[in-house]
Design an enzyme around this catalytic site. Structure first.
Site, PDB file in Angstrom:
ATOM      1  N   LYS A 234       0.828  -1.210   0.000  1.00 58.27           N
ATOM      2  CA  LYS A 234       0.000   0.000   0.000  1.00 58.27           C
ATOM      3  C   LYS A 234       0.865   1.265   0.000  1.00 58.27           C
ATOM      4  O   LYS A 234       2.031   1.219   0.413  1.00 58.27           O
ATOM      5  CB  LYS A 234      -0.978  -0.039   1.173  1.00 58.27           C
ATOM      6  CG  LYS A 234      -0.343  -0.129   2.531  1.00 58.27           C
ATOM      7  CD  LYS A 234      -1.350  -0.600   3.584  1.00 58.27           C
ATOM      8  CE  LYS A 234      -0.764  -0.446   4.975  1.00 58.27           C
ATOM      9  NZ  LYS A 234      -1.623  -1.040   6.012  1.00 58.27           N
TER      10      LYS A 234
ATOM     11  N   TYR B  61      12.077  31.427   8.313  1.00 54.98           N
ATOM     12  CA  TYR B  61      10.734  31.969   8.584  1.00 54.98           C
ATOM     13  C   TYR B  61      10.472  32.075  10.077  1.00 54.98           C
ATOM     14  O   TYR B  61      10.802  31.159  10.849  1.00 54.98           O
ATOM     15  CB  TYR B  61       9.672  31.039   8.008  1.00 54.98           C
ATOM     16  CG  TYR B  61       9.445  31.173   6.526  1.00 54.98           C
ATOM     17  CD1 TYR B  61       9.001  32.371   5.967  1.00 54.98           C
ATOM     18  CD2 TYR B  61       9.641  30.084   5.685  1.00 54.98           C
ATOM     19  CE1 TYR B  61       8.768  32.481   4.609  1.00 54.98           C
ATOM     20  CE2 TYR B  61       9.411  30.178   4.325  1.00 54.98           C
ATOM     21  CZ  TYR B  61       8.970  31.381   3.794  1.00 54.98           C
ATOM     22  OH  TYR B  61       8.746  31.480   2.460  1.00 54.98           O
TER      23      TYR B  61
HETATM   24  C1  LIG Z   1      -0.769  -1.803   6.817  1.00 59.07           C
HETATM   25  C2  LIG Z   1      -1.284  -3.138   7.191  1.00 59.07           C
HETATM   26  C3  LIG Z   1      -0.405  -4.206   7.383  1.00 59.07           C
HETATM   27  C4  LIG Z   1       1.090  -4.028   7.417  1.00 59.07           C
HETATM   28  O1  LIG Z   1       1.420  -3.428   8.638  1.00 59.07           O
HETATM   29  P1  LIG Z   1       2.948  -3.159   9.056  1.00 59.07           P
HETATM   30  O2  LIG Z   1       2.841  -2.658  10.439  1.00 59.07           O
HETATM   31  O3  LIG Z   1       3.455  -2.113   8.121  1.00 59.07           O
HETATM   32  O4  LIG Z   1       3.675  -4.431   8.921  1.00 59.07           O
HETATM   33  C5  LIG Z   1      -0.941  -5.470   7.597  1.00 59.07           C
HETATM   34  N1  LIG Z   1      -2.267  -5.657   7.645  1.00 59.07           N
HETATM   35  C6  LIG Z   1      -3.155  -4.643   7.492  1.00 59.07           C
HETATM   36  C7  LIG Z   1      -4.613  -4.922   7.569  1.00 59.07           C
HETATM   37  C8  LIG Z   1      -2.689  -3.345   7.275  1.00 59.07           C
HETATM   38  O5  LIG Z   1      -3.560  -2.347   7.149  1.00 59.07           O
END
Ligand SMILES: *Cc1c(COP(=O)(O)O)cnc(C)c1O
Length: 381
Positions: free
Chosen positions: A52, A273
């Site tokens: 993702k 800034y």
């Molecule tokens: C993002 C996610 C993962 C992976 O999680 P990590 O902590 O990055 O290993 C696994 N399962 C689900 C449902 C997620 O949303």
């Protein structure tokens, strides 16, 4: 893709790197080694790759094929569009789960691209069983149950409302029963045992369906959390899955930004800034070509660090959109020049350290890494 392991780079590549303000090097060998380490830790469980957010900002188009070389054949994306893009990058026999499931009207896209939805609520169950009836075949699906995080997945009330799983599953080919842990990065947290106990109860309702509960952190918990398939994301990319323990994984990114200009400032001079940094005595300031628009978080104002020749230099003043000012007074003048690339992530500074300085987590630092960097991918083979 640049494969620096295979001899010299193409001259055009050198030129592009030379004119880039900031360089992001992604070490696919490190990601592959992390996958192997996770596989060793997961015992007999299959290790999926979570892709993702463009493989946590590192580039799904390069990361997914690298994991395929290690034998990874199951992937997760969050969005349908990510799944569609991933489909072209992995072997046709690979399974791609889409965590957000089928939104209304999207079933044809799942079928056209051979994507398996994660069914998170009764609406999604109906969407997908309807698609199965319409196409007159049992469609593959993952079922997500909520075991206490209250984010995604069928609640106890949802399950009761749907009736006996054997009935609604009859329209489907259930490939995976999954849930997600809220506190897996804290090994002793009571939520872990509570969620696992709840998962055990629910599992009994889905006999014969393979199970998955573990993200990266849970791979490092008791093997009872592994079940049939584990779903690491962060650990593949080098984030420490158990922050209280030494990190067993290899950092996969190196980020360097070039010095745009150097100036000497007098005692009392304001930098950046809001004039939030005032020189105490004569100081030397280097301005580098990276800013919050590149994901170098504004929260690092007066807090973050860079490294010059391995020497730590502090951020001086507010992080701007395209630039950051550093107090480089500790570095000999002859070592500081426009065009020199300073280290922001690499051997001297880990993603997790930068995250801690910015008051966030490594996940956010990686997924914010911007699109203006000159990106290079290293894979020796
Ligand atoms: C993002 C996610 C993962 C992976 O999680 P990590 O902590 O990055 O290993 C696994 N399962 C689900 C449902 C997620 O949303």
């Amino acid at each position: 893709m640049t494969r620096t392991g295979h001899g010299a780079q193409a001259p055009q590549e050198d030129l592009a790197a030379a004119r880039a303000g900031a360089l992001l090097d992604i070490d696919l060998d490190a990601i592959r080694a992390n996958y192997r380490l996770l596989r060793a830790r997961a015992g007999g469980a299959e290790v999926a790759g979570v892709m993702k957010a463009d493989a946590y900002g590192l580039g799904m188009a390069q990361v997914a094929p690298a994991l395929v070389l290690e034998g990874c054949r199951t992937f997760f994306t969050a969005h349908l569009d990510e799944g569609i893009r991933l489909r072209a990058l992995v072997p046709a026999s690979s399974t791609i789960y889409v965590l957000h499931g089928p939104m209304p009207g999207t079933a044809p896209d799942f079928l056209a691209h051979d994507l398996v939805p994660v069914l998170n609520d009764p609406g999604q169950v109906h969407e997908w069983t309807g698609a199965a009836r319409a196409s007159r075949r049992r469609l593959p699906a993952a079922i997500q149950v909520d075991t206490g995080m209250s984010r995604m997945g069928l609640s106890p009330a949802d399950l009761a409302g749907l009736g006996a799983p054997a009935d609604w599953l009859a329209a489907l080919q259930p490939r995976l029963l999954m849930s997600h842990l809220a506190c897996a990065d804290v090994p002793g947290h009571p939520m872990n045992a509570a969620q696992r106990a709840r998962f055990e109860e629910l599992r009994a309702l889905f006999p014969g369906v393979p199970c998955s509960l573990a993200n990266s952190s849970a791979v490092f918990l008791d093997p009872a959390f592994h079940y049939d398939l584990v779903r690491p994301g962060a650990a593949l990319y080098g984030i420490n899955p158990q922050p209280e323990q030494p990190n067993p994984l290899r950092q996969a990114v190196s980020l360097r930004a070039r010095i745009v200009q150097v100036r000497d400032v007098a005692d009392g001079a304001a930098v950046g800034y809001g004039a939030r940094w005032i020189a105490e005595g004569p100081r030397r300031i280097a301005t580098i070509a990276i800013g919050y628009a590149d994901g170098w978080l504004r929260a690092l104002t007066n807090r973050g660090f860079a490294f010059v020749d391995g020497v730590r230099v502090p951020v001086a003043g507010t992080v701007s959109m395209d630039s950051v000012t550093l107090d480089v007074s500790a570095i000999p003048r002859e070592r500081i020049a426009a065009g020199l690339a300073v280290e922001l992530l690499g051997p001297h500074q880990h993603v997790d350290e930068v995250a801690a300085q910015a008051g966030t987590i490594g996940y956010e630092v990686l997924t914010r890494l911007g699109s203006r960097f000159h990106r290079r991918y290293r894979m020796a083979g």
